[in-house]
Design an enzyme around this catalytic site. Sequence first.
Site, mmCIF file in Angstrom:
data_model
loop_
_atom_site.group_PDB
_atom_site.id
_atom_site.type_symbol
_atom_site.label_atom_id
_atom_site.label_comp_id
_atom_site.label_asym_id
_atom_site.label_seq_id
_atom_site.Cartn_x
_atom_site.Cartn_y
_atom_site.Cartn_z
ATOM 1 N N GLY A 185 37.203 18.311 -19.282
ATOM 2 C CA GLY A 185 36.121 18.834 -18.444
ATOM 3 C C GLY A 185 36.679 19.820 -17.433
ATOM 4 O O GLY A 185 36.864 21.007 -17.711
ATOM 5 N N GLY A 186 36.992 19.302 -16.252
ATOM 6 C CA GLY A 186 37.401 20.158 -15.122
ATOM 7 C C GLY A 186 38.506 21.139 -15.458
ATOM 8 O O GLY A 186 38.447 22.315 -15.061
ATOM 9 N N GLU B 4 36.730 8.496 -24.514
ATOM 10 C CA GLU B 4 36.703 8.904 -23.114
ATOM 11 C C GLU B 4 36.309 7.712 -22.255
ATOM 12 O O GLU B 4 35.109 7.424 -22.101
ATOM 13 C CB GLU B 4 35.668 10.006 -22.899
ATOM 14 N N HIS C 239 28.122 11.952 -25.445
ATOM 15 C CA HIS C 239 28.971 12.008 -24.244
ATOM 16 C C HIS C 239 28.495 10.959 -23.236
ATOM 17 O O HIS C 239 27.289 10.688 -23.146
ATOM 18 C CB HIS C 239 28.913 13.410 -23.619
ATOM 19 N N ASN D 207 34.789 20.974 -22.286
ATOM 20 C CA ASN D 207 33.386 20.621 -22.035
ATOM 21 C C ASN D 207 33.002 21.182 -20.668
ATOM 22 O O ASN D 207 33.397 20.642 -19.642
ATOM 23 C CB ASN D 207 33.245 19.092 -22.076
ATOM 24 N N TRP D 208 32.236 22.253 -20.689
ATOM 25 C CA TRP D 208 31.900 22.942 -19.432
ATOM 26 C C TRP D 208 30.712 22.305 -18.714
ATOM 27 O O TRP D 208 30.343 22.736 -17.626
ATOM 28 C CB TRP D 208 31.623 24.425 -19.701
ATOM 29 N N LYS D 209 30.079 21.352 -19.343
ATOM 30 C CA LYS D 209 28.952 20.632 -18.713
ATOM 31 C C LYS D 209 27.965 21.636 -18.102
ATOM 32 O O LYS D 209 27.672 22.657 -18.716
ATOM 33 C CB LYS D 209 29.497 19.644 -17.675
ATOM 34 N N SER E 205 39.990 13.207 -17.272
ATOM 35 C CA SER E 205 40.949 13.769 -16.304
ATOM 36 C C SER E 205 42.257 14.220 -16.953
ATOM 37 O O SER E 205 43.316 14.086 -16.353
ATOM 38 C CB SER E 205 41.239 12.770 -15.192
HETATM 39 C C1 PEP Z 1 34.552 14.871 -19.951
HETATM 40 O O1 PEP Z 1 33.579 14.507 -19.302
HETATM 41 O O2 PEP Z 1 34.415 15.114 -21.167
HETATM 42 C C2 PEP Z 1 35.837 14.960 -19.272
HETATM 43 C C3 PEP Z 1 36.883 14.606 -19.938
HETATM 44 O O3 PEP Z 1 35.837 15.394 -17.963
HETATM 45 P P1 PEP Z 1 37.116 15.520 -16.991
HETATM 46 O O4 PEP Z 1 38.253 16.116 -17.798
HETATM 47 O O5 PEP Z 1 36.671 16.431 -15.899
HETATM 48 O O6 PEP Z 1 37.440 14.136 -16.522
#
Ligand code: PEP
Length: 266
Positions: A245-246, A170, A98, A9-11, A224
Amino acid sequence: MRKFVIGGNWKMQIVKVDEAVSVAKEIATALEEIDMNGVDVFVAPSYHALFAVGQAIKGTKLKLAGQNMYFRDQGAFTGEISADSLLDCGCEYVLLGHSERRRIFGEDNAYINQKVKKALEKGLKPVLCIGETAKEKADGQTEAVNQKQLEESLADVSPEQMKNIVIAYEPVWAINNKFLNPDTEIKTATPNEADSIHKFIRKWLIDTFGNEIGNTIPIQYGGSMKDSNCEGLLSIKDIDGGLIGGASLSAAKFKPIIEAATKLYQ
Ligand code: PEP
Protein backbone atom coordinates in the site's frame (compact mmCIF):
# COMPACT_ATOMS: atom_id res chain seq x y z
CA MET A 1 8.65 -22.42 -11.29
CA ARG A 2 6.26 -19.89 -9.81
CA LYS A 3 6.16 -16.20 -10.57
CA PHE A 4 6.83 -13.41 -8.11
CA VAL A 5 4.16 -10.72 -8.17
CA ILE A 6 4.67 -7.27 -6.68
CA GLY A 7 1.51 -5.17 -6.55
CA GLY A 8 0.94 -1.54 -5.62
CA ASN A 9 -2.48 -1.00 -4.06
CA TRP A 10 -3.10 2.73 -4.31
CA LYS A 11 -6.47 2.53 -2.54
CA MET A 12 -8.12 5.99 -2.50
CA GLN A 13 -4.78 7.69 -1.84
CA ILE A 14 -4.11 9.32 -5.23
CA VAL A 15 -7.22 11.29 -6.06
CA LYS A 16 -6.19 13.17 -9.22
CA VAL A 17 -5.78 11.53 -12.63
CA ASP A 18 -2.69 13.60 -13.48
CA GLU A 19 -0.96 12.54 -10.31
CA ALA A 20 -1.80 8.85 -10.87
CA VAL A 21 -0.46 9.04 -14.43
CA SER A 22 2.72 10.75 -13.32
CA VAL A 23 3.47 8.22 -10.51
CA ALA A 24 2.71 5.32 -12.88
CA LYS A 25 5.05 6.77 -15.52
CA GLU A 26 7.81 7.17 -12.92
CA ILE A 27 7.42 3.54 -11.86
CA ALA A 28 7.35 2.36 -15.49
CA THR A 29 10.53 4.34 -16.17
CA ALA A 30 12.21 2.81 -13.09
CA LEU A 31 11.34 -0.67 -14.40
CA GLU A 32 13.18 0.00 -17.67
CA GLU A 33 16.49 -0.34 -15.80
CA ILE A 34 15.49 -3.56 -14.04
CA ASP A 35 15.82 -7.10 -15.39
CA MET A 36 12.38 -8.35 -14.37
CA ASN A 37 13.57 -11.96 -14.13
CA GLY A 38 10.15 -13.63 -13.65
CA VAL A 39 8.61 -10.84 -11.57
CA ASP A 40 5.29 -9.20 -12.51
CA VAL A 41 4.66 -5.68 -11.19
CA PHE A 42 1.27 -3.98 -11.20
CA VAL A 43 -0.33 -0.86 -9.80
CA ALA A 44 -4.00 -0.58 -8.85
CA PRO A 45 -5.18 3.06 -9.19
CA SER A 46 -8.67 4.36 -8.38
CA TYR A 47 -11.26 3.57 -11.05
CA HIS A 48 -11.41 7.09 -12.45
CA ALA A 49 -7.67 6.98 -13.27
CA LEU A 50 -7.54 3.44 -14.65
CA PHE A 51 -8.02 4.30 -18.30
CA ALA A 52 -5.49 7.15 -18.34
CA VAL A 53 -2.91 5.11 -16.42
CA GLY A 54 -3.55 2.16 -18.73
CA GLN A 55 -2.82 4.35 -21.75
CA ALA A 56 0.26 5.88 -20.14
CA ILE A 57 1.91 2.52 -19.32
CA LYS A 58 0.95 0.70 -22.53
CA GLY A 59 4.00 -1.12 -23.91
CA THR A 60 5.97 -0.79 -20.65
CA LYS A 61 6.78 -3.53 -18.13
CA LEU A 62 4.28 -2.14 -15.62
CA LYS A 63 0.91 -3.89 -15.46
CA LEU A 64 -2.48 -2.60 -14.37
CA ALA A 65 -4.94 -3.92 -11.77
CA GLY A 66 -8.42 -3.02 -10.60
CA GLN A 67 -8.98 -2.64 -6.86
CA ASN A 68 -12.30 -4.48 -6.97
CA MET A 69 -15.12 -5.45 -9.38
CA TYR A 70 -18.72 -6.64 -9.40
CA PHE A 71 -19.66 -10.16 -10.46
CA ARG A 72 -22.35 -9.21 -12.97
CA ASP A 73 -21.49 -8.39 -16.57
CA GLN A 74 -23.47 -5.19 -17.04
CA GLY A 75 -26.63 -3.44 -15.89
CA ALA A 76 -28.25 -1.21 -13.30
CA PHE A 77 -25.67 -1.56 -10.51
CA THR A 78 -24.95 1.95 -9.30
CA GLY A 79 -21.40 2.54 -8.20
CA GLU A 80 -20.03 -0.77 -9.43
CA ILE A 81 -17.53 -1.69 -12.13
CA SER A 82 -17.55 -4.78 -14.36
CA ALA A 83 -14.75 -7.11 -15.42
CA ASP A 84 -15.16 -5.93 -19.02
CA SER A 85 -14.64 -2.30 -17.96
CA LEU A 86 -11.43 -3.26 -16.14
CA LEU A 87 -10.25 -5.15 -19.22
CA ASP A 88 -11.17 -2.17 -21.41
CA CYS A 89 -8.82 -0.01 -19.32
CA GLY A 90 -6.00 -2.52 -19.80
CA CYS A 91 -6.15 -4.40 -16.48
CA GLU A 92 -4.55 -7.83 -16.22
CA TYR A 93 -5.10 -8.30 -12.46
CA VAL A 94 -7.92 -7.47 -10.04
CA LEU A 95 -7.72 -7.32 -6.24
CA LEU A 96 -10.59 -9.22 -4.63
CA GLY A 97 -11.51 -9.59 -0.97
CA HIS A 98 -9.10 -6.96 0.32
CA SER A 99 -9.55 -6.62 4.08
CA GLU A 100 -10.77 -3.03 3.62
CA ARG A 101 -13.53 -4.42 1.39
CA ARG A 102 -14.29 -7.17 3.88
CA ARG A 103 -14.15 -5.10 7.08
CA ILE A 104 -15.33 -1.65 5.99
CA PHE A 105 -17.75 -2.58 3.19
CA GLY A 106 -19.01 -5.89 4.59
CA GLU A 107 -17.96 -8.24 1.78
CA ASP A 108 -18.11 -11.89 2.78
CA ASN A 109 -16.51 -15.01 1.34
CA ALA A 110 -19.56 -16.11 -0.69
CA TYR A 111 -19.75 -12.69 -2.37
CA ILE A 112 -16.01 -12.64 -3.03
CA ASN A 113 -16.27 -16.14 -4.50
CA GLN A 114 -18.74 -14.90 -7.12
CA LYS A 115 -16.31 -12.18 -8.13
CA VAL A 116 -13.35 -14.60 -8.27
CA LYS A 117 -15.30 -16.86 -10.64
CA LYS A 118 -16.41 -13.95 -12.84
CA ALA A 119 -12.88 -12.52 -13.04
CA LEU A 120 -11.54 -15.92 -14.10
CA GLU A 121 -14.30 -16.38 -16.68
CA LYS A 122 -13.41 -12.99 -18.17
CA GLY A 123 -9.65 -13.60 -18.25
CA LEU A 124 -8.65 -11.29 -15.37
CA LYS A 125 -6.20 -12.66 -12.79
CA PRO A 126 -7.71 -12.39 -9.31
CA VAL A 127 -5.43 -11.43 -6.44
CA LEU A 128 -7.42 -13.01 -3.62
CA CYS A 129 -6.68 -11.26 -0.32
CA ILE A 130 -7.02 -13.14 2.96
CA GLY A 131 -5.87 -12.48 6.50
CA GLU A 132 -6.83 -12.45 10.16
CA THR A 133 -7.48 -9.53 12.50
CA ALA A 134 -5.48 -8.77 15.67
CA LYS A 135 -8.27 -10.27 17.77
CA GLU A 136 -8.46 -13.45 15.72
CA LYS A 137 -4.70 -13.79 16.03
CA ALA A 138 -4.83 -13.25 19.81
CA ASP A 139 -7.57 -15.90 20.02
CA GLY A 140 -5.34 -18.45 18.24
CA GLN A 141 -7.61 -18.42 15.16
CA THR A 142 -5.04 -17.44 12.51
CA GLU A 143 -5.00 -20.74 10.60
CA ALA A 144 -8.74 -21.39 10.95
CA VAL A 145 -9.68 -17.90 9.68
CA ASN A 146 -7.34 -18.06 6.69
CA GLN A 147 -8.43 -21.59 5.83
CA LYS A 148 -12.12 -20.61 5.88
CA GLN A 149 -11.43 -17.59 3.67
CA LEU A 150 -9.55 -19.78 1.21
CA GLU A 151 -12.16 -22.57 1.21
CA GLU A 152 -15.16 -20.30 0.74
CA SER A 153 -13.64 -17.67 -1.56
CA LEU A 154 -12.25 -20.37 -3.85
CA ALA A 155 -15.29 -22.68 -3.83
CA ASP A 156 -15.89 -24.27 -7.27
CA VAL A 157 -12.62 -22.96 -8.70
CA SER A 158 -10.84 -25.72 -10.64
CA PRO A 159 -7.16 -26.61 -10.36
CA GLU A 160 -6.73 -25.41 -13.97
CA GLN A 161 -8.25 -22.00 -13.09
CA MET A 162 -5.95 -21.72 -10.08
CA LYS A 163 -3.06 -21.22 -12.53
CA ASN A 164 -4.37 -17.66 -12.97
CA ILE A 165 -4.82 -16.81 -9.30
CA VAL A 166 -2.52 -15.03 -6.88
CA ILE A 167 -3.12 -15.27 -3.12
CA ALA A 168 -2.25 -12.22 -1.02
CA TYR A 169 -1.85 -13.05 2.65
CA GLU A 170 -2.35 -9.76 4.47
CA PRO A 171 -2.71 -9.92 8.24
CA VAL A 172 -5.16 -7.14 9.02
CA TRP A 173 -3.11 -6.10 12.06
CA ALA A 174 -0.14 -5.39 9.77
CA ILE A 175 -1.99 -3.19 7.29
CA ASN A 176 -1.10 0.42 7.70
CA ASN A 177 -4.69 1.50 8.25
CA LYS A 178 -5.70 3.35 11.42
CA PHE A 179 -9.35 2.93 10.48
CA LEU A 180 -9.08 -0.88 10.56
CA ASN A 181 -6.65 -0.92 13.47
CA PRO A 182 -7.80 1.94 15.74
CA ASP A 183 -6.57 0.51 19.03
CA THR A 184 -3.60 -1.59 18.03
CA GLU A 185 -0.08 -0.71 17.13
CA ILE A 186 0.49 -1.60 13.47
CA LYS A 187 3.31 -4.12 13.12
CA THR A 188 4.76 -5.97 10.17
CA ALA A 189 4.67 -9.76 10.52
CA THR A 190 8.08 -11.04 11.58
CA PRO A 191 9.76 -13.35 9.04
CA ASN A 192 9.00 -16.27 11.40
CA GLU A 193 5.30 -15.42 11.66
CA ALA A 194 5.05 -14.94 7.90
CA ASP A 195 6.97 -18.17 7.23
CA SER A 196 4.61 -20.20 9.38
CA ILE A 197 1.34 -18.96 7.84
CA HIS A 198 2.68 -18.99 4.27
CA LYS A 199 3.72 -22.64 4.77
CA PHE A 200 0.20 -23.35 6.05
CA ILE A 201 -1.37 -21.68 2.98
CA ARG A 202 0.98 -23.55 0.63
CA LYS A 203 0.04 -26.87 2.26
CA TRP A 204 -3.66 -26.05 1.91
CA LEU A 205 -3.19 -25.17 -1.77
CA ILE A 206 -1.30 -28.42 -2.41
CA ASP A 207 -3.83 -30.54 -0.48
CA THR A 208 -6.72 -28.89 -2.34
CA PHE A 209 -5.42 -28.47 -5.90
CA GLY A 210 -2.61 -31.04 -6.10
CA ASN A 211 1.13 -30.83 -5.84
CA GLU A 212 1.89 -29.36 -9.25
CA ILE A 213 -0.72 -26.59 -9.25
CA GLY A 214 -0.45 -25.93 -5.50
CA ASN A 215 3.25 -25.26 -5.90
CA THR A 216 2.86 -22.80 -8.78
CA ILE A 217 0.38 -20.38 -7.15
CA PRO A 218 2.17 -17.20 -6.00
CA ILE A 219 1.47 -16.20 -2.38
CA GLN A 220 2.17 -12.53 -1.75
CA TYR A 221 2.75 -11.08 1.69
CA GLY A 222 1.07 -7.75 2.42
CA GLY A 223 1.10 -5.48 5.45
CA SER A 224 3.54 -2.59 5.86
CA MET A 225 6.09 -4.05 3.46
CA LYS A 226 8.76 -1.48 2.70
CA ASP A 227 12.39 -1.01 1.70
CA SER A 228 13.66 -1.78 5.22
CA ASN A 229 11.85 -5.10 5.72
CA CYS A 230 11.21 -6.45 2.21
CA GLU A 231 14.39 -8.50 1.89
CA GLY A 232 13.74 -10.51 5.05
CA LEU A 233 10.18 -11.25 3.92
CA LEU A 234 10.88 -11.90 0.25
CA SER A 235 13.69 -14.34 1.11
CA ILE A 236 11.17 -16.72 2.68
CA LYS A 237 10.57 -19.77 0.50
CA ASP A 238 6.78 -19.51 0.33
CA ILE A 239 6.60 -15.72 -0.07
CA ASP A 240 6.36 -14.96 -3.76
CA GLY A 241 6.05 -11.20 -3.80
CA GLY A 242 4.19 -8.50 -1.98
CA LEU A 243 1.02 -6.45 -2.03
CA ILE A 244 2.08 -2.99 -1.00
CA GLY A 245 0.00 0.00 0.00
CA GLY A 246 1.84 3.03 1.35
CA ALA A 247 5.22 2.14 -0.11
CA SER A 248 3.84 1.88 -3.64
CA LEU A 249 2.76 5.51 -3.85
CA SER A 250 6.03 6.76 -5.31
CA ALA A 251 8.70 5.25 -7.55
CA ALA A 252 11.32 6.16 -4.91
CA LYS A 253 9.67 3.90 -2.31
CA PHE A 254 8.41 1.17 -4.65
CA LYS A 255 11.54 0.63 -6.75
CA PRO A 256 13.75 -0.81 -3.95
CA ILE A 257 11.08 -3.43 -3.20
CA ILE A 258 10.86 -4.39 -6.88
CA GLU A 259 14.65 -4.56 -7.09
CA ALA A 260 14.82 -6.80 -4.02
CA ALA A 261 12.19 -9.11 -5.53
CA THR A 262 13.99 -9.39 -8.88
CA LYS A 263 17.30 -10.15 -7.11
CA LEU A 264 15.77 -12.74 -4.79
CA TYR A 265 13.71 -14.46 -7.50
CA GLN A 266 15.38 -17.71 -8.51
C1 PEP B 1 -2.65 -3.22 1.76
O1 PEP B 1 -3.62 -2.73 2.31
O2 PEP B 1 -2.81 -3.96 0.77
C2 PEP B 1 -1.33 -2.94 2.32
C3 PEP B 1 -0.46 -3.90 2.30
O3 PEP B 1 -1.11 -1.68 2.84
P1 PEP B 1 0.23 -1.16 3.56
O4 PEP B 1 1.42 -1.66 2.75
O5 PEP B 1 0.13 0.32 3.53
O6 PEP B 1 0.23 -1.73 4.95
